[in-house]
Write a protein that holds these residues in place. Sequence first.
Motif, PDB file in Angstrom:
ATOM      1  N   VAL A 132       0.940  -1.554  -0.034  1.00 52.24           N
ATOM      2  CA  VAL A 132       0.211   0.010   0.026  1.00 52.24           C
ATOM      3  C   VAL A 132       0.943   1.361   0.023  1.00 52.24           C
ATOM      4  O   VAL A 132       0.538   2.320  -0.782  1.00 52.24           O
ATOM      5  CB  VAL A 132      -1.109  -0.034   1.321  1.00 52.24           C
ATOM      6  N   PRO A 133       1.912   1.399   0.860  1.00 46.98           N
ATOM      7  CA  PRO A 133       2.967   2.749   0.814  1.00 46.98           C
ATOM      8  C   PRO A 133       3.182   2.978  -0.683  1.00 46.98           C
ATOM      9  O   PRO A 133       3.336   4.074  -1.118  1.00 46.98           O
ATOM     10  CB  PRO A 133       4.009   2.342   1.578  1.00 46.98           C
ATOM     11  N   SER A 134       3.434   2.004  -1.416  1.00 43.79           N
ATOM     12  CA  SER A 134       3.960   2.295  -2.890  1.00 43.79           C
ATOM     13  C   SER A 134       2.538   2.872  -3.735  1.00 43.79           C
ATOM     14  O   SER A 134       2.890   3.216  -5.044  1.00 43.79           O
ATOM     15  CB  SER A 134       4.584   1.243  -3.439  1.00 43.79           C
ATOM     16  N   LEU A 135       1.420   2.520  -3.293  1.00 42.93           N
ATOM     17  CA  LEU A 135       0.262   2.488  -4.144  1.00 42.93           C
ATOM     18  C   LEU A 135      -0.313   4.046  -3.718  1.00 42.93           C
ATOM     19  O   LEU A 135      -1.184   4.597  -4.473  1.00 42.93           O
ATOM     20  CB  LEU A 135      -0.936   1.684  -3.733  1.00 42.93           C
ATOM     21  N   LEU A 136       0.156   4.782  -2.919  1.00 38.51           N
ATOM     22  CA  LEU A 136      -0.485   6.186  -2.471  1.00 38.51           C
ATOM     23  C   LEU A 136      -0.064   6.975  -3.460  1.00 38.51           C
ATOM     24  O   LEU A 136      -1.082   8.169  -3.698  1.00 38.51           O
ATOM     25  CB  LEU A 136       0.386   6.642  -1.092  1.00 38.51           C
ATOM     26  N   THR A 137       0.747   6.928  -4.397  1.00 41.32           N
ATOM     27  CA  THR A 137       0.935   7.901  -5.356  1.00 41.32           C
ATOM     28  C   THR A 137       0.378   7.580  -6.731  1.00 41.32           C
ATOM     29  O   THR A 137       0.206   8.255  -7.841  1.00 41.32           O
ATOM     30  CB  THR A 137       2.218   7.934  -5.624  1.00 41.32           C
ATOM     31  N   HIS A 138      -0.464   6.647  -6.545  1.00 45.63           N
ATOM     32  CA  HIS A 138      -1.481   5.825  -7.992  1.00 45.63           C
ATOM     33  C   HIS A 138      -2.656   5.520  -7.330  1.00 45.63           C
ATOM     34  O   HIS A 138      -3.348   4.498  -6.785  1.00 45.63           O
ATOM     35  CB  HIS A 138      -0.644   4.684  -8.318  1.00 45.63           C
ATOM     36  N   PRO A 139      -3.624   6.680  -7.171  1.00 42.50           N
ATOM     37  CA  PRO A 139      -5.042   6.481  -6.722  1.00 42.50           C
ATOM     38  C   PRO A 139      -5.853   5.602  -7.414  1.00 42.50           C
ATOM     39  O   PRO A 139      -6.422   4.735  -6.721  1.00 42.50           O
ATOM     40  CB  PRO A 139      -5.559   7.955  -6.908  1.00 42.50           C
ATOM     41  N   PRO A 140      -5.748   5.348  -8.699  1.00 46.21           N
ATOM     42  CA  PRO A 140      -6.610   4.499  -8.967  1.00 46.21           C
ATOM     43  C   PRO A 140      -6.297   2.944  -8.880  1.00 46.21           C
ATOM     44  O   PRO A 140      -7.104   2.172  -8.485  1.00 46.21           O
ATOM     45  CB  PRO A 140      -6.422   4.362 -10.781  1.00 46.21           C
ATOM     46  N   VAL A 141      -4.956   2.673  -8.698  1.00 44.68           N
ATOM     47  CA  VAL A 141      -4.596   1.155  -8.129  1.00 44.68           C
ATOM     48  C   VAL A 141      -4.902   1.129  -6.848  1.00 44.68           C
ATOM     49  O   VAL A 141      -5.478   0.017  -6.385  1.00 44.68           O
ATOM     50  CB  VAL A 141      -3.300   0.838  -8.721  1.00 44.68           C
ATOM     51  N   LEU A 142      -4.729   2.290  -5.981  1.00 43.04           N
ATOM     52  CA  LEU A 142      -5.227   2.010  -4.559  1.00 43.04           C
ATOM     53  C   LEU A 142      -6.530   1.860  -4.539  1.00 43.04           C
ATOM     54  O   LEU A 142      -7.027   0.952  -3.683  1.00 43.04           O
ATOM     55  CB  LEU A 142      -4.698   3.358  -3.708  1.00 43.04           C
ATOM     56  N   ALA A 143      -7.614   2.547  -5.211  1.00 44.32           N
ATOM     57  CA  ALA A 143      -8.873   2.254  -5.034  1.00 44.32           C
ATOM     58  C   ALA A 143      -9.199   0.861  -5.608  1.00 44.32           C
ATOM     59  O   ALA A 143     -10.128   0.461  -5.077  1.00 44.32           O
ATOM     60  CB  ALA A 143      -9.466   3.375  -5.895  1.00 44.32           C
ATOM     61  N   HIS A 144      -8.383   0.595  -6.447  1.00 42.46           N
ATOM     62  CA  HIS A 144      -8.924  -0.986  -7.036  1.00 42.46           C
ATOM     63  C   HIS A 144      -8.462  -1.937  -5.919  1.00 42.46           C
ATOM     64  O   HIS A 144      -9.277  -2.758  -5.524  1.00 42.46           O
ATOM     65  CB  HIS A 144      -8.087  -1.241  -8.029  1.00 42.46           C
ATOM     66  N   THR A 145      -7.265  -1.539  -5.207  1.00 41.96           N
ATOM     67  CA  THR A 145      -6.964  -2.494  -4.064  1.00 41.96           C
ATOM     68  C   THR A 145      -7.943  -2.571  -2.991  1.00 41.96           C
ATOM     69  O   THR A 145      -8.171  -3.669  -2.411  1.00 41.96           O
ATOM     70  CB  THR A 145      -5.574  -2.153  -3.661  1.00 41.96           C
ATOM     71  N   ILE A 146      -8.293  -1.528  -2.407  1.00 41.56           N
ATOM     72  CA  ILE A 146      -9.441  -1.181  -1.437  1.00 41.56           C
ATOM     73  C   ILE A 146     -10.721  -1.883  -1.941  1.00 41.56           C
ATOM     74  O   ILE A 146     -11.368  -2.779  -1.211  1.00 41.56           O
ATOM     75  CB  ILE A 146      -9.609   0.261  -1.010  1.00 41.56           C
ATOM     76  N   TYR A 147     -10.991  -1.641  -2.969  1.00 42.40           N
ATOM     77  CA  TYR A 147     -12.273  -2.313  -3.583  1.00 42.40           C
ATOM     78  C   TYR A 147     -12.249  -4.036  -3.658  1.00 42.40           C
ATOM     79  O   TYR A 147     -13.070  -4.451  -3.072  1.00 42.40           O
ATOM     80  CB  TYR A 147     -12.648  -1.778  -5.009  1.00 42.40           C
ATOM     81  N   GLN A 148     -11.164  -4.603  -4.119  1.00 43.44           N
ATOM     82  CA  GLN A 148     -10.807  -5.705  -3.897  1.00 43.44           C
ATOM     83  C   GLN A 148     -10.984  -6.315  -2.577  1.00 43.44           C
ATOM     84  O   GLN A 148     -11.129  -7.373  -2.199  1.00 43.44           O
ATOM     85  CB  GLN A 148      -9.441  -6.375  -4.909  1.00 43.44           C
ATOM     86  N   ALA A 149     -10.389  -5.777  -1.832  1.00 39.28           N
ATOM     87  CA  ALA A 149     -10.225  -6.127  -0.365  1.00 39.28           C
ATOM     88  C   ALA A 149     -11.555  -6.190   0.423  1.00 39.28           C
ATOM     89  O   ALA A 149     -11.920  -6.799   1.047  1.00 39.28           O
ATOM     90  CB  ALA A 149      -9.287  -5.153   0.651  1.00 39.28           C
ATOM     91  N   LEU A 150     -12.429  -5.060   0.010  1.00 38.49           N
ATOM     92  CA  LEU A 150     -13.816  -5.194   0.498  1.00 38.49           C
ATOM     93  C   LEU A 150     -14.739  -6.139  -0.093  1.00 38.49           C
ATOM     94  O   LEU A 150     -15.512  -7.078   0.449  1.00 38.49           O
ATOM     95  CB  LEU A 150     -14.504  -3.741   0.290  1.00 38.49           C
ATOM     96  N   THR A 151     -14.336  -6.481  -1.206  1.00 30.60           N
ATOM     97  CA  THR A 151     -15.011  -7.686  -1.996  1.00 30.60           C
ATOM     98  C   THR A 151     -14.593  -8.878  -1.502  1.00 30.60           C
ATOM     99  O   THR A 151     -15.429  -9.960  -1.392  1.00 30.60           O
ATOM    100  CB  THR A 151     -14.429  -7.730  -3.559  1.00 30.60           C
ATOM    101  N   PHE A 152     -13.401  -9.165  -1.034  1.00 28.55           N
ATOM    102  CA  PHE A 152     -12.865  -9.999  -0.459  1.00 28.55           C
ATOM    103  C   PHE A 152     -13.602 -10.527   1.143  1.00 28.55           C
ATOM    104  O   PHE A 152     -13.993 -11.535   1.419  1.00 28.55           O
ATOM    105  CB  PHE A 152     -11.382 -10.027  -0.048  1.00 28.55           C
ATOM    106  N   ASP A 153     -13.690  -9.159   1.671  1.00 36.15           N
ATOM    107  CA  ASP A 153     -14.254  -9.285   3.106  1.00 36.15           C
ATOM    108  C   ASP A 153     -15.808  -9.768   2.905  1.00 36.15           C
ATOM    109  O   ASP A 153     -16.201 -10.930   3.534  1.00 36.15           O
ATOM    110  CB  ASP A 153     -14.250  -8.052   3.804  1.00 36.15           C
TER     111      ASP A 153
END
Length: 811
Positions: free
Chosen positions: A363-384
């Motif tokens: 995640v620290p390396s994704l903070l400068t890439h908002p689209p990838v960060l948002a996609h990662t969070i969305y996948q985490a929520l989907t996983f939950d």
Amino acid sequence: MASVRIQALLQEPDLAGSEKRTLDFLNASFTTLGHLDDQPDLNHTVEQARQGRDQLKAQLSQFRIDVDALIVQSRSDAQTQLHTAQELSLLRHSLADELSSLSEELVSSLAASDGKPTLLENLETLHRLLKELESVRSYVQIIERALKLSASAVEQIRSSSSLSSLSEYEALQQFIASVHTACVQVEDSAGQGNLQILSFLDSVREQTWLDIKNVVSAALLSASEKLHWPTPVDYVSVTDEDRNMFQSAFLNLLKLQTMGEKLHASAKGKGVEREGLYAIQALVQPVSLRFKYHFEGTRQTNRLDKPEWYFAHILNVSHEHRPFMETTVQHLLNGTQYRGIIAWREFTMLLLPLLARKLRHTVPSLLTHPPVLAHTIYQALTFDSTIKDEGFDLYGTTAEKHATDVPVHDREDKKTQWEGISEVILGRREWFEAWLEGERKFAMDQYMEIIMAPDAWLIADDEGEGDDTPAINHELKPTNSARRVKALVEQVTDRYSPLPQFTHRTRFLIAVQLPLLESYHARISASLDAFETLSSSFMRAVPGALNTVGGGNDASGRPGDSKNLTSGVQGVQRLCKALLSAKYMASALEAWGEELFFLELWEEINRRASLRSRVEAEASLPSPKGNDADSDLPEGTIFEQLVTFYNNLTHRAEDMVVHCVCGEVEGSYKAHISGGSTHVTSAGAEDSISLPPTLLAPIALLSSHLSYLNPTLPHTIMSALYRRIASHISLHILQRQILYRGRGRIGLQESKIILAECELWVETCRLALARDERARAEAPWRPLLQAGRLLCVEGEAFAKVTDKCFGVAGD
């Protein structure tokens, strides 16, 4: 005092003083010569005085001799004392020099000029080193003893085939406890802080237990390889020998955990924290190695933009091994004191740290890439959401605080809250803020694209195609921008609706959704302001000053002057765009407010003071009221304030439509009134009536407006607007054509023309409405039609009408 007395004795006698005292005595004793004659003993007295004087002189001579002898003796004594004092002074200076020399020998080497340490310093240094060496020897002996006990404890487990005893580990534990006790006593007496050796010994004990666990786990891993773990296990096809080996190794780890819990429960030092069931934890190790190989190395599967790959991997592992966990492993647990543990949930829980470690690393390396960060969070929520749908929670795992020995089927079906793997990201404020800012910026960029699109303010002809919101009237034709903004807001809702924390949902609502709705409201309001400004006489003298809804361009995209923008059907069309956009958004907000997601959010905001304070600062949200009772539901919806704002815009646009249409029709009708066209009779027979051509312009103008409004606006809005427009125009005609003139100035033929004009207005409206609703079209014109018909009444009928209206009823 002796020197002063000597000086007084050495002075000469005071003859004058003696004579004066004698004379005073004689004067006092013998005041007259007669007194001298009366004193027979005067001579005798004088003689006695002479004898006394002689004696005094003799004494004076003796005293002088004595004084001289005393002076000589005093001088001799003084000289002797002076000599003694000089000798003592010399002795004092000698002692001072000797003391200074001795002091210099004790000065620190840091202050000495030659830099050589003194003897005393050497002694102190050697003494200090000796004490340190003695302490180090004690430390080394303690460490050596602890390490030997640690190695013996591990070797005891490695050499024994069964876990019959942990005596060496117990000895290590007792030794560490004794060191703790001794160090505590030393600290209390010396007032020192915690010694580093205590933490080192605790780490030795923890590492020893970890090594013991690894030795026993190695046997289980070796047995699980016979089952082809970590691939899906076909336990039926496994040989009995391999099964027995696996079961024995599995139960040994559980036995080790039981023994460890007893030992660590009585330990005085820091205990070893629970990490889950040792047996299942050992089975997770091969899965962890595969996960690192695929998603933490240099392989193609380790991609930051594909978080769904490692989430899907963990889901697949949990799903594939669920039958094995729920049958074989659960059966083994049911025979131990851990029969209250649900094997599959425990296995899944121990898989989650793999994802948590991966997210913390990436995640620290994704903070400068908002689209990838948002996609990662969305996948985490989907996983939950997916893992919860499969039945996972913390109930029945070692993470539950109240896990007991009661069998699974006898325990109550209660739920234990699990925050989800997404909490790894959302729980870090800076990561959540970065995601929130990225979502806000993305939403605003999408909004600006919608607003600036060439067809943003065109009215859609598909009547809400694809709109499944029940509360929205499907007769309502939105503009493209309104429909796209609604879809954008719903997209934002879909993005944050899976968030588990109501605090995060409220932040998302305030930071992302509200600015969209407020910006669109401000855009529509600004367009109405611009329309009003352009409609003024001042702005018509300054062409090209402002733009209205639709960008200030005509249908072809070319700029038009202010008069064309605000007059005729084109001006009403722009007002209808604002009206339909505001009405569509108001209807959408009403529907959203009744959805379960927003109802739950509104209830939670009213219940929690921290959320209420956030919402109270937002003018676009209603003011929440405290709700302490869970059974009391809050009043209204979360969007009721925005619904009011958009409805006010709708009413404002309706008022402007009425004002625009009525103003233009009445302005065009003014030429008909001022030209006196109604006084011209027909050129043919008396019964034939020819309407003046000046009436055609206002009627055609009204017809064009109604012909546009009727198919464009919903039936309810159109009905209300038509009543207002027709009532206003009919009242204007009634006042200008009839009431202001009076019947005495209107002839019968002219009255018939007026009535024909009134009927023409009604017929024009009925045709423009394009519906077979003659009564609905005629209702607003009824006062005008009745007035026109009264004007055409003649003869006895007119007298009766006059008598009924103004006269007194007869007998």
